[in-house]
Design a protein around this motif. Structure first.
Motif, mmCIF file in Angstrom:
data_model
loop_
_atom_site.group_PDB
_atom_site.id
_atom_site.type_symbol
_atom_site.label_atom_id
_atom_site.label_comp_id
_atom_site.label_asym_id
_atom_site.label_seq_id
_atom_site.Cartn_x
_atom_site.Cartn_y
_atom_site.Cartn_z
ATOM 1 N N ALA A 2 6.047 3.009 7.828
ATOM 2 C CA ALA A 2 5.258 4.112 8.711
ATOM 3 C C ALA A 2 4.017 3.398 9.330
ATOM 4 O O ALA A 2 3.452 2.505 8.695
ATOM 5 C CB ALA A 2 4.962 5.388 7.521
ATOM 6 N N GLU A 3 3.741 4.128 10.409
ATOM 7 C CA GLU A 3 2.404 3.782 11.326
ATOM 8 C C GLU A 3 1.293 4.725 10.629
ATOM 9 O O GLU A 3 1.537 5.627 10.553
ATOM 10 C CB GLU A 3 2.517 3.910 12.621
ATOM 11 C CG GLU A 3 3.599 2.790 13.151
ATOM 12 C CD GLU A 3 3.915 2.981 14.742
ATOM 13 O OE1 GLU A 3 3.035 3.580 15.284
ATOM 14 O OE2 GLU A 3 4.790 2.643 15.009
ATOM 15 N N ILE A 27 -6.352 -4.011 16.149
ATOM 16 C CA ILE A 27 -5.006 -4.097 15.625
ATOM 17 C C ILE A 27 -4.721 -5.922 15.279
ATOM 18 O O ILE A 27 -3.777 -6.064 14.633
ATOM 19 C CB ILE A 27 -3.916 -3.484 16.391
ATOM 20 C CG1 ILE A 27 -2.673 -3.328 15.535
ATOM 21 C CG2 ILE A 27 -3.697 -4.313 17.449
ATOM 22 C CD1 ILE A 27 -1.656 -2.265 16.044
ATOM 23 N N PHE A 28 -5.197 -6.709 16.058
ATOM 24 C CA PHE A 28 -4.858 -8.069 15.942
ATOM 25 C C PHE A 28 -5.878 -8.804 15.217
ATOM 26 O O PHE A 28 -5.913 -10.013 15.266
ATOM 27 C CB PHE A 28 -4.583 -8.549 17.488
ATOM 28 C CG PHE A 28 -3.431 -8.127 18.116
ATOM 29 C CD1 PHE A 28 -2.127 -8.822 17.644
ATOM 30 C CD2 PHE A 28 -3.560 -7.120 19.235
ATOM 31 C CE1 PHE A 28 -0.925 -8.302 18.223
ATOM 32 C CE2 PHE A 28 -2.165 -6.690 19.737
ATOM 33 C CZ PHE A 28 -1.073 -7.420 19.099
ATOM 34 N N ALA A 49 4.136 -5.635 9.627
ATOM 35 C CA ALA A 49 2.958 -5.097 8.983
ATOM 36 C C ALA A 49 2.367 -6.292 8.318
ATOM 37 O O ALA A 49 3.199 -7.039 7.716
ATOM 38 C CB ALA A 49 3.166 -4.185 7.878
ATOM 39 N N TYR A 50 1.157 -6.781 8.171
ATOM 40 C CA TYR A 50 0.534 -7.983 7.530
ATOM 41 C C TYR A 50 -0.619 -7.432 6.627
ATOM 42 O O TYR A 50 -1.504 -6.509 7.071
ATOM 43 C CB TYR A 50 0.305 -9.044 8.282
ATOM 44 C CG TYR A 50 -0.837 -8.867 9.545
ATOM 45 C CD1 TYR A 50 -2.220 -9.361 9.354
ATOM 46 C CD2 TYR A 50 -0.432 -8.473 10.654
ATOM 47 C CE1 TYR A 50 -3.049 -9.007 10.086
ATOM 48 C CE2 TYR A 50 -1.461 -8.474 11.839
ATOM 49 C CZ TYR A 50 -2.646 -8.760 11.599
ATOM 50 O OH TYR A 50 -3.753 -8.467 12.357
ATOM 51 N N TYR A 51 -0.837 -8.046 5.521
ATOM 52 C CA TYR A 51 -2.156 -7.759 4.762
ATOM 53 C C TYR A 51 -3.077 -8.902 4.929
ATOM 54 O O TYR A 51 -2.842 -10.076 4.928
ATOM 55 C CB TYR A 51 -1.511 -7.822 3.272
ATOM 56 C CG TYR A 51 -2.467 -7.981 2.155
ATOM 57 C CD1 TYR A 51 -3.381 -6.924 1.783
ATOM 58 C CD2 TYR A 51 -2.965 -9.364 1.729
ATOM 59 C CE1 TYR A 51 -4.328 -7.173 0.651
ATOM 60 C CE2 TYR A 51 -3.622 -9.451 0.592
ATOM 61 C CZ TYR A 51 -4.327 -8.418 0.261
ATOM 62 O OH TYR A 51 -5.488 -8.728 -0.903
ATOM 63 N N SER A 52 -4.519 -8.627 5.213
ATOM 64 C CA SER A 52 -5.328 -9.551 5.064
ATOM 65 C C SER A 52 -6.639 -9.031 4.482
ATOM 66 O O SER A 52 -6.772 -8.070 4.271
ATOM 67 C CB SER A 52 -5.742 -9.846 6.661
ATOM 68 O OG SER A 52 -6.446 -8.729 7.493
ATOM 69 N N HIS A 90 -2.531 -4.211 8.588
ATOM 70 C CA HIS A 90 -2.384 -4.215 9.792
ATOM 71 C C HIS A 90 -1.026 -4.087 10.341
ATOM 72 O O HIS A 90 -0.147 -4.583 9.636
ATOM 73 C CB HIS A 90 -2.856 -5.627 10.532
ATOM 74 C CG HIS A 90 -4.437 -5.800 10.261
ATOM 75 N ND1 HIS A 90 -5.500 -5.296 10.928
ATOM 76 C CD2 HIS A 90 -4.820 -6.366 9.190
ATOM 77 C CE1 HIS A 90 -6.762 -5.969 10.329
ATOM 78 N NE2 HIS A 90 -6.358 -6.639 9.038
ATOM 79 N N PHE A 91 -0.715 -3.119 11.478
ATOM 80 C CA PHE A 91 0.556 -2.780 11.775
ATOM 81 C C PHE A 91 0.493 -3.042 13.583
ATOM 82 O O PHE A 91 -0.184 -2.697 14.187
ATOM 83 C CB PHE A 91 0.631 -1.328 11.771
ATOM 84 C CG PHE A 91 0.693 -0.865 10.156
ATOM 85 C CD1 PHE A 91 1.741 -0.692 9.558
ATOM 86 C CD2 PHE A 91 -0.301 -0.278 9.632
ATOM 87 C CE1 PHE A 91 1.943 -0.499 8.139
ATOM 88 C CE2 PHE A 91 -0.419 -0.225 8.310
ATOM 89 C CZ PHE A 91 0.656 -0.148 7.381
ATOM 90 N N ILE A 92 1.705 -3.785 13.683
ATOM 91 C CA ILE A 92 2.107 -4.157 15.188
ATOM 92 C C ILE A 92 3.239 -3.903 15.553
ATOM 93 O O ILE A 92 4.419 -4.037 14.664
ATOM 94 C CB ILE A 92 1.574 -5.543 15.435
ATOM 95 C CG1 ILE A 92 0.409 -5.975 14.970
ATOM 96 C CG2 ILE A 92 1.809 -5.856 17.054
ATOM 97 C CD1 ILE A 92 0.198 -7.450 14.945
ATOM 98 N N LYS A 93 3.727 -3.277 16.594
ATOM 99 C CA LYS A 93 5.051 -2.921 16.895
ATOM 100 C C LYS A 93 5.477 -3.529 18.329
ATOM 101 O O LYS A 93 4.894 -3.768 19.077
ATOM 102 C CB LYS A 93 5.314 -1.364 17.128
ATOM 103 C CG LYS A 93 4.501 -0.854 18.115
ATOM 104 C CD LYS A 93 4.929 0.858 18.038
ATOM 105 C CE LYS A 93 3.880 1.580 19.017
ATOM 106 N NZ LYS A 93 3.756 2.884 18.752
#
Length: 200
Positions: A2-3, A27-28, A49-52, A90-93
């Motif tokens: 989900a966003e 987002i980036f 989705a990435y975790y940082s 973070h979420f990117i589509k």
């Protein structure tokens, strides 16, 4: 997957000023600190989705008690600024028409020497499996989308305050955020994409 959105409140009384928006170009951010990532490939969109970890400054305020005669200072309060490191998702589509661009982005920014496997959900995890493995040089580990969706939603509802809210159009406060509460059941989970699912 989900966003996540954020409620933006305006001081204006006009109801159209209230909206739910995604963060802008942030987002980036923090790609250099990215630890883990996963993708969900649906009928029309690929969601990444990435975790940082994020480092930022936090101001800590300490007030002084002046009620006693032994008060050593005339200061009312003291502010100390310190660095904190917190985790962030973070979420990117991407449109599936640009799946190769998406994979190039992943290869350039998220794949490192320790990355061996990419977790993937959705019908596209099957459809694009060979392309993903060839372009990224990683093994695709396909996960069940519904299981991931439910476990993720349970985690958010139990652990993350101010991520879920109740919307009531004519209420004094249209958005009422939910606090974390371990008693989250029952609830309905509605997933709307190219396909629609409703899970109790």
């Amino acid at each position: 997957m989900a966003e996540c959105g954020r409620v933006v409140r305006s001081t204006s009384s006009h109801t159209m000023d209230k909206s739910i928006t995604l963060p802008p170009d942030e987002i980036f951010r923090n790609l250099e600190n990215a630890k883990r990532f996963a993708i969900d490939i649906g009928g029309s969109l690929t969601k990444l989705a990435y975790y940082s970890t994020v480092q930022h400054k936090v101001a800590k305020v300490r007030s002084f008690d002046h009620s006693t005669k032994e008060a050593a200072s005339d200061k009312l309060y003291e502010i100390a600024v310190q660095e904190e490191v917190t985790a962030r998702l973070h979420f990117i589509k991407f449109e599936n028409a640009y799946i190769e661009t998406c994979l190039d982005f992943i290869k350039d920014h998220l794949v490192n020497t320790e990355t061996k496997v990419i977790k993937a959900t959705g019908g596209g995890a099957h459809k694009f499996k060979e392309l993903i493995e060839r372009k990224l040089g990683l093994k695709v580990d396909k996960e069940d989308e519904m299981t991931c969706l439910i476990k993720g939603c349970n985690f958010v509802l139990k652990n993350i305050p101010h991520e879920a809210f109740v919307y009531a159009k004519h209420a004094d406060s249209e958005f009422r955020f939910q606090t974390t509460n371990p008693d989250i059941f029952p609830y309905l989970l509605v997933n709307i994409g190219s396909g629609v699912s409703i899970v109790k």
